[in-house]
Design a protein around this motif. Structure first.
Motif, PDB file in Angstrom:
ATOM      1  N   ASP A 484       0.738  -1.275  -0.200  1.00 49.42           N
ATOM      2  CA  ASP A 484       0.127   0.021   0.002  1.00 49.42           C
ATOM      3  C   ASP A 484       1.010   1.274  -0.021  1.00 49.42           C
ATOM      4  O   ASP A 484       2.017   1.206   0.089  1.00 49.42           O
ATOM      5  CB  ASP A 484      -0.864  -0.036   1.239  1.00 49.42           C
ATOM      6  CG  ASP A 484      -2.296   0.176   0.740  1.00 49.42           C
ATOM      7  OD1 ASP A 484      -2.569   1.529   0.411  1.00 49.42           O
ATOM      8  OD2 ASP A 484      -3.187  -0.515   0.401  1.00 49.42           O
ATOM      9  N   SER A 485       0.191   2.272  -0.292  1.00 48.82           N
ATOM     10  CA  SER A 485       0.924   3.539  -0.288  1.00 48.82           C
ATOM     11  C   SER A 485       0.508   4.697   0.478  1.00 48.82           C
ATOM     12  O   SER A 485      -0.673   4.797   0.910  1.00 48.82           O
ATOM     13  CB  SER A 485       0.880   4.175  -1.841  1.00 48.82           C
ATOM     14  OG  SER A 485       1.317   3.269  -2.642  1.00 48.82           O
ATOM     15  N   ALA A 486       1.308   5.629   0.867  1.00 49.23           N
ATOM     16  CA  ALA A 486       0.818   6.602   1.572  1.00 49.23           C
ATOM     17  C   ALA A 486       1.446   8.057   1.002  1.00 49.23           C
ATOM     18  O   ALA A 486       2.590   7.986   0.414  1.00 49.23           O
ATOM     19  CB  ALA A 486       1.260   6.822   2.996  1.00 49.23           C
ATOM     20  N   SER A 487       0.593   9.115   0.844  1.00 49.86           N
ATOM     21  CA  SER A 487       1.175  10.435   0.630  1.00 49.86           C
ATOM     22  C   SER A 487       1.184  11.559   1.642  1.00 49.86           C
ATOM     23  O   SER A 487      -0.271  11.286   2.128  1.00 49.86           O
ATOM     24  CB  SER A 487       0.352  10.802  -0.875  1.00 49.86           C
ATOM     25  OG  SER A 487       1.109  12.033  -1.229  1.00 49.86           O
ATOM     26  N   ILE A 488       2.269  12.245   1.820  1.00 51.64           N
ATOM     27  CA  ILE A 488       2.002  13.202   2.732  1.00 51.64           C
ATOM     28  C   ILE A 488       2.295  14.643   2.198  1.00 51.64           C
ATOM     29  O   ILE A 488       3.392  14.761   1.430  1.00 51.64           O
ATOM     30  CB  ILE A 488       2.887  12.881   3.927  1.00 51.64           C
ATOM     31  CG1 ILE A 488       2.695  11.709   4.752  1.00 51.64           C
ATOM     32  CG2 ILE A 488       3.240  14.073   4.897  1.00 51.64           C
ATOM     33  CD1 ILE A 488       3.476  11.192   5.768  1.00 51.64           C
ATOM     34  N   HIS A 489       1.417  15.426   2.225  1.00 51.85           N
ATOM     35  CA  HIS A 489       1.749  16.982   2.005  1.00 51.85           C
ATOM     36  C   HIS A 489       1.597  17.820   3.208  1.00 51.85           C
ATOM     37  O   HIS A 489       0.637  17.845   3.957  1.00 51.85           O
ATOM     38  CB  HIS A 489       0.472  17.365   0.930  1.00 51.85           C
ATOM     39  CG  HIS A 489       0.295  16.647  -0.074  1.00 51.85           C
ATOM     40  ND1 HIS A 489       1.024  16.628  -1.431  1.00 51.85           N
ATOM     41  CD2 HIS A 489      -0.691  15.731  -0.498  1.00 51.85           C
ATOM     42  CE1 HIS A 489       0.550  15.790  -2.497  1.00 51.85           C
ATOM     43  NE2 HIS A 489      -0.296  15.042  -1.808  1.00 51.85           N
ATOM     44  N   ILE A 490       2.466  18.869   3.174  1.00 52.71           N
ATOM     45  CA  ILE A 490       2.219  19.780   4.165  1.00 52.71           C
ATOM     46  C   ILE A 490       2.048  21.039   3.477  1.00 52.71           C
ATOM     47  O   ILE A 490       2.642  21.296   2.486  1.00 52.71           O
ATOM     48  CB  ILE A 490       3.728  19.930   4.860  1.00 52.71           C
ATOM     49  CG1 ILE A 490       4.001  18.666   5.535  1.00 52.71           C
ATOM     50  CG2 ILE A 490       3.490  21.063   6.061  1.00 52.71           C
ATOM     51  CD1 ILE A 490       4.840  18.678   6.813  1.00 52.71           C
ATOM     52  N   GLU A 491       0.770  21.365   3.480  1.00 50.20           N
ATOM     53  CA  GLU A 491       0.212  22.637   3.081  1.00 50.20           C
ATOM     54  C   GLU A 491       1.210  23.979   3.526  1.00 50.20           C
ATOM     55  O   GLU A 491       1.504  24.044   4.626  1.00 50.20           O
ATOM     56  CB  GLU A 491      -1.323  22.852   3.278  1.00 50.20           C
ATOM     57  CG  GLU A 491      -2.145  21.474   3.070  1.00 50.20           C
ATOM     58  CD  GLU A 491      -2.357  21.185   1.494  1.00 50.20           C
ATOM     59  OE1 GLU A 491      -1.651  21.984   0.868  1.00 50.20           O
ATOM     60  OE2 GLU A 491      -2.913  20.300   1.173  1.00 50.20           O
ATOM     61  N   PRO A 492       0.705  24.977   2.814  1.00 51.31           N
ATOM     62  CA  PRO A 492       1.602  26.304   2.966  1.00 51.31           C
ATOM     63  C   PRO A 492       1.296  26.783   4.498  1.00 51.31           C
ATOM     64  O   PRO A 492       2.280  27.330   5.144  1.00 51.31           O
ATOM     65  CB  PRO A 492       0.761  27.520   2.074  1.00 51.31           C
ATOM     66  CG  PRO A 492       0.647  26.491   0.760  1.00 51.31           C
ATOM     67  CD  PRO A 492       0.009  25.040   1.539  1.00 51.31           C
ATOM     68  N   ASP A 493      -0.025  26.358   5.248  1.00 49.79           N
ATOM     69  CA  ASP A 493      -0.032  26.951   6.467  1.00 49.79           C
ATOM     70  C   ASP A 493       0.492  25.978   7.632  1.00 49.79           C
ATOM     71  O   ASP A 493       0.095  26.197   8.814  1.00 49.79           O
ATOM     72  CB  ASP A 493      -1.671  27.068   6.801  1.00 49.79           C
ATOM     73  CG  ASP A 493      -2.521  25.907   6.744  1.00 49.79           C
ATOM     74  OD1 ASP A 493      -1.727  24.905   6.462  1.00 49.79           O
ATOM     75  OD2 ASP A 493      -3.743  25.940   7.045  1.00 49.79           O
ATOM     76  N   THR A 499      -2.718  11.124   2.544  1.00 45.32           N
ATOM     77  CA  THR A 499      -3.663  10.211   2.024  1.00 45.32           C
ATOM     78  C   THR A 499      -2.891   8.708   1.860  1.00 45.32           C
ATOM     79  O   THR A 499      -1.725   8.618   1.929  1.00 45.32           O
ATOM     80  CB  THR A 499      -4.153  10.592   0.735  1.00 45.32           C
ATOM     81  OG1 THR A 499      -3.191  10.315  -0.469  1.00 45.32           O
ATOM     82  CG2 THR A 499      -4.240  12.256   0.601  1.00 45.32           C
ATOM     83  N   ASN A 500      -4.022   7.698   1.757  1.00 41.49           N
ATOM     84  CA  ASN A 500      -3.410   6.491   1.530  1.00 41.49           C
ATOM     85  C   ASN A 500      -4.509   5.537   0.775  1.00 41.49           C
ATOM     86  O   ASN A 500      -5.508   6.091   0.619  1.00 41.49           O
ATOM     87  CB  ASN A 500      -2.981   5.700   2.626  1.00 41.49           C
ATOM     88  CG  ASN A 500      -4.202   5.652   3.610  1.00 41.49           C
ATOM     89  OD1 ASN A 500      -5.028   4.721   3.613  1.00 41.49           O
ATOM     90  ND2 ASN A 500      -3.749   6.177   5.027  1.00 41.49           N
ATOM     91  N   GLY A 536     -10.328   9.604  -6.233  1.00 43.59           N
ATOM     92  CA  GLY A 536     -10.057  10.998  -6.455  1.00 43.59           C
ATOM     93  C   GLY A 536      -9.071  11.838  -5.750  1.00 43.59           C
ATOM     94  O   GLY A 536      -8.646  12.836  -6.063  1.00 43.59           O
ATOM     95  N   ARG A 537      -8.972  11.562  -4.370  1.00 42.52           N
ATOM     96  CA  ARG A 537      -8.246  12.401  -3.368  1.00 42.52           C
ATOM     97  C   ARG A 537      -6.935  11.671  -2.944  1.00 42.52           C
ATOM     98  O   ARG A 537      -6.097  12.304  -2.237  1.00 42.52           O
ATOM     99  CB  ARG A 537      -9.233  12.642  -2.250  1.00 42.52           C
ATOM    100  CG  ARG A 537     -10.242  13.686  -2.757  1.00 42.52           C
ATOM    101  CD  ARG A 537     -11.130  14.035  -1.451  1.00 42.52           C
ATOM    102  NE  ARG A 537     -10.443  15.142  -0.875  1.00 42.52           N
ATOM    103  CZ  ARG A 537     -11.048  15.545   0.608  1.00 42.52           C
ATOM    104  NH1 ARG A 537     -12.212  14.797   0.894  1.00 42.52           N
ATOM    105  NH2 ARG A 537     -10.392  16.268   1.342  1.00 42.52           N
ATOM    106  N   ALA A 538      -7.187  10.393  -2.887  1.00 44.15           N
ATOM    107  CA  ALA A 538      -5.961   9.642  -2.076  1.00 44.15           C
ATOM    108  C   ALA A 538      -5.265   8.813  -3.205  1.00 44.15           C
ATOM    109  O   ALA A 538      -5.644   8.411  -4.236  1.00 44.15           O
ATOM    110  CB  ALA A 538      -6.741   8.589  -1.239  1.00 44.15           C
ATOM    111  N   VAL A 539      -4.066   8.369  -2.536  1.00 47.01           N
ATOM    112  CA  VAL A 539      -3.027   7.681  -3.595  1.00 47.01           C
ATOM    113  C   VAL A 539      -3.501   6.367  -3.635  1.00 47.01           C
ATOM    114  O   VAL A 539      -4.113   5.600  -2.714  1.00 47.01           O
ATOM    115  CB  VAL A 539      -1.541   8.046  -2.796  1.00 47.01           C
ATOM    116  CG1 VAL A 539      -1.493   7.101  -1.487  1.00 47.01           C
ATOM    117  CG2 VAL A 539      -0.441   7.394  -3.726  1.00 47.01           C
TER     118      VAL A 539
END
Ligand code: MCN
Ligand code: SMO
Length: 787
Positions: A484-493, A499-500, A536-539
């Motif tokens: 399985d996979s996970a994606s991590i984003h740190i947003e500008p704030d 997501t996974n 549509g939103r998760a990896v």
């Protein structure tokens, strides 16, 4: 209680009893389940289902139904077949025989409840009325409802291309089984039939599909445990393209394995939406769920055990016949019960001579598929009940006998080839005995008997295979890779999105996986948002089942977090003009070690990463994002379920007086959620032991089509569960985590069975089926008295 101390190391959300962030919306009734969803222009579907167990469809006339006002369209099996491919279920191993399931029956139906037409109408009421107006001419065929009869010569054949109604005859041997049996001082044997029962999720299945002709995009909501994977599997069936096919799993009111398959309705509804150009919704009713989703665990097991006079078990010989129903379920096949049963034949015992034979029978009943604990349950129940019988025959204490045969706590390879990664097999059994004051129990039992009461104790130590990785899938032939996979984003704030490819349907992932991310990023828990269940939103990933999310989701999050954290530290070091080794990133603040007032918040780092321009270190890309995957080696949880019951021999009623659950799933993410998992799994285990039985008569008529006929335990039937945790971190997984979702459902029935036999010792009863409701217990006593 959730936040770690502002100071003091190490930061640790993992291991603390953080309250579930998802509970607020659920308790306030704000969650949106599939039936809550509305899309403009939406119409409703209902399915015409077979009243016969086995019959030819001679003709089908929809004229009258078409004319009913409010009917939008009707599709028969032939109509849908013209636009689709059927579901073909097969394992990637030579013994597996492919089974084809048409989306809607075309020539023939093979079980009561099988769908053969779909009506789309302005409302569900109209659709149901139209169903009644469809005329079908049938030629009723003889049905086969017994698994052993089905694979014997001369049985009616369900599928032209499946001789002997057998989807897989598998034989396996390890060690010298013949020799061990020849040299044994004792050979004990037993046959036990675990009857079919099912997940029975509170929320039934459902699909809402909406096709946009302008873009060619399909959006499908489905109450599924595996949104990405069903999308992949539906591509060859529907002809849709994955990049234009979004599958969203809304809030799901329980899956328990039932919703980790691809069902015909999940193909028919999007295809119907495309054909009529309107959004179509189908919500399964309870009868449909009981008759036509997936049943489970219908396994006849036979086990022989060779034992020396010292009480050492030396060999096991097993045979498992699964009743897969009319179709081998897609995609796992109905061998999903018998194969796991066979794999775990030896349980926690050091027995290196093993042989087994497995058969996958097809009968005129609903298909069987995955349900919490899968075939581990029937295999485990057979073994543990036989072990108690052997101990009684040999005059040995059942706990002592088990301890004489237990595997070491170090990593160990079972005779079936499973690589146990170490566990507390001995310790957990000893602990469960201690918790129930086993030493004093026999005295208490005698005292109770003197007062006319029948109480008994039952132990059920288990291994729980969890978090299958791809090589386990391959060894069994399951048609998937289990990474399985996970994606991590740190947003500008500075807020964090994880997501996974998993799907949270009650396991608390939004909390427990956020705890993992927060710890491994060095951010605050309240800044982490976990998003799953939406292609549509998760990896991409395989979804949630097989107790895989804590290990595989946790592992891929740890990996992605390490990458993102490294980059944050580089940025902070650059800005604070120190080297990265001097930065301590903790609880949302990067501080220069030893200089507490020289620091930067994660929000400041994120602002720099996104909009910092020249302030960023040279050669480092903007943004803070990483996607990583994890495909774990084998990991096995272990533990013990032990109960004390009281049985009334007059009525056959069983009351659970005490229940102890010892669980060792390695590193615990969230003990609060874990305790819920332990109790929930036990409720289902006890249901399978005392209540749940899906009954067909000899003609294949289904007699359990409502929740009046199919009983399962409610909160009032559940005992208080006394839970103890032992933490033996996995030696092979990221973070030492092992899975935990299925233990009680694997082990519950055997504990009950053993306790009932113990309570009724003077009657000398034997358990040879599950469940054992009151009438069966009365029957067991009568049988024993007649013998
Ligand atoms: N957990 C933990 N520490 C561990 C392992 C697990 O704290 N070492 C906690 C975590 O919060 C994790 C949860 O227990 O989120 C379950 O973890 P895991 O064992 O990884 O199982 P999954 O999340 O993959 O869930 C699948 C599992 C299965 S296979 C069935 S069947 C089942 C079960 O979960 N179906 C359920 N539990 C269920 N619970 C609910 N409410 N509804 C279902 O349908
Ligand atoms: S039966 Mo659980 O979804 O693996």
């Amino acid at each position: 209680e959730s936040a770690p101390a502002e100071t003091g190391r190490p930061q640790k959300y993992v291991g603390s009893r953080v309250k579930r962030v998802e509970d607020r919306r659920m308790l306030l009734g704000q969650s949106k389940y599939l039936p809550d969803l509305e899309v403009p222009g939406m119409v409703h579907a209902a399915f015409l289902r077979s009243p016969h167990a086995h019959a030819k469809i001679l003709s089908i006339d929809t004229t009258e139904a078409q004319n009913l006002e409010g009917v939008v369209a009707i599709f028969t099996g032939a109509d849908i077949a013209a636009h689709t491919k059927p579901l073909v279920s097969v394992l990637q191993r030579p013994e597996s025989v492919a089974c084809t399931k048409p989306l809607l029956a075309v020539d023939k139906v093979r079980h009561v409840g099988e769908a053969l037409a779909v009506v789309i109408a302005d409302s569900r009421y109209i659709a149901e009325d139209a169903i009644d107006l469809i005329q079908v001419e049938w030629e009723v065929l003889p049905a086969v409802t017994d698994a052993e009869a089905a694979i014997a010569d001369g049985a009616p054949q369900l599928h032209d291309d499946i001789p002997n109604n057998n989807i897989g005859h598998i034989e396996y041997t390890h060690g010298d089984v013949e020799k061990a049996f020849a040299e044994a001082d004792h050979v004990f044997s037993k046959r036990l039939h675990t009857h079919r029962h099912m997940a029975a999720p509170m929320e039934t299945r459902g699909v809402l599909a909406s096709y946009d002709a302008a873009s060619g995009d399909m959006t499908m909501y489905s109450s599924t445990q595996m949104p990405h994977f069903i999308r992949t599997l539906l591509v060859p069936v529907t002809g849709l393209k994955e990049s234009q096919f979004r599958v969203i799993s809304p809030e799901v009111g329980g899956g328990f394995g039932q919703k980790c398959h691809v069902f015909v309705e999940e193909a028919v509804i999007p295809v119907a939406s495309k054909l009529i150009g309107r959004p179509v919704k189908w919500v399964e009713d309870r009868y449909e769920n009981l008759a036509a989703s997936a049943h489970a665990k219908d396994v006849i097991g036979e086990l022989e055990i060779a034992v020396t006079k010292e009480g050492k078990m030396t060999a096991m010989r097993a045979r498992y016949i699964g009743d897969g129903g009319a179709y081998s379920i897609y995609p796992w096949t109905s061998l999903i019960d018998v194969l796991p049963a066979a794999n775990t034949t030896t349980g926690i015992y050091d027995v290196q001579n093993l042989s087994y034979v497995v058969d996958g029978a097809l009968t005129n009943k609903c298909q069987t598929g995955a349900y919490r604990g899968v075939g581990w349950t029937p295999g485990h129940t057979l073994r543990e009940v036989l072990i108690d019988e052997i101990a009684a025959e040999l005059g040995l204490d059942p706990v002592e006998f088990r301890l004489m045969n237990v595997i070491p706590s170090e990593p160990y390879v079972s005779a079936s080839g499973m690589k146990y990664d170490g566990g507390s097999y001995r310790e957990s059994l000893e602990l469960s005995a201690k918790m129930l004051d086993y030493e004093g129990f026999r005295t208490r039992q005698k005292e109770a008997r003197a007062q006319g009461r029948f109480i008994g104790i039952g132990f059920s130590p288990f291994v729980e295979p969890t978090a299958w990785g791809s090589h386990v899938a391959k060894a069994n032939g399951f048609p998937a890779e289990f990474y399985d996979s996970a994606s991590i984003h740190i947003e500008p704030d500075g807020s964090v999105v994880v997501t996974n490819g998993l799907q949270n349907h009650g396991q608390g992932h939004e909390t427990s996986l956020a705890q993992v991310a927060a710890d491994h990023l060095g951010v605050r828990l309240e800044d982490v948002r976990v998003i799953e269940g939406d292609t549509g939103r998760a990896v991409y990933g395989m979804g949630t089942y097989a107790s895989r999310s804590a290990v595989i989701g946790g592992g891929s999050i740890m990996r992605a977090a390490a990458d993102v954290k490294k980059k944050m530290i580089q940025m902070a070091a650059h800005a604070l003009e120190v080297s990265p080794e001097d930065i301590d990133l903790y609880n949302g603040v990067a501080t220069v070690k030893g200089v507490p007032n020289k620091s930067m918040t994660v929000a400041q780092i994120a602002g720099m990463a996104h909009f910092g321009g020249a302030a960023r270190p040279a050669g480092i890309e903007p943004a803070l994002t990483a996607t990583r995957s994890y495909d774990p080696p084998e990991t096995y949880t272990n533990g013990v379920t032990a109960v004390i019951v009281e049985v009334d021999p007059e009525t056959g009623l069983v009351e659970i007086l005490r229940c102890v659950a010892v669980e060792d799933c390695g590193t615990v993410l969230n003990p609060l959620i874990l305790d819920g998992q332990v109790c929930g799994a036990l409720a289902q285990g006890f249901g399978g032991a005392l209540y749940e039985d899906l009954i067909y008569n000899e003609e294949g008529q289904f007699l359990s089509g409502s929740l009046v006929d199919f009983l399962f335990p409610a909160a009032t039937e559940m005992p208080a569960v006394e839970i103890a945790h032992i933490e033996t971190p996995s030696t092979v997984t990221e973070g030492g985590i092992k899975g935990a979702g299925e233990a009680g459902t694997i082990s519950g029935a055997a504990a009950i069975g053993n306790a009932v036999v113990d309570a009724l010792r003077e009657f000398n009863v034997k358990v040879d089926q599950m469940p054992i409701p009151p009438n069966t217990i009365r029957e067991m006593i009568r049988k024993a008295q007649a013998a």
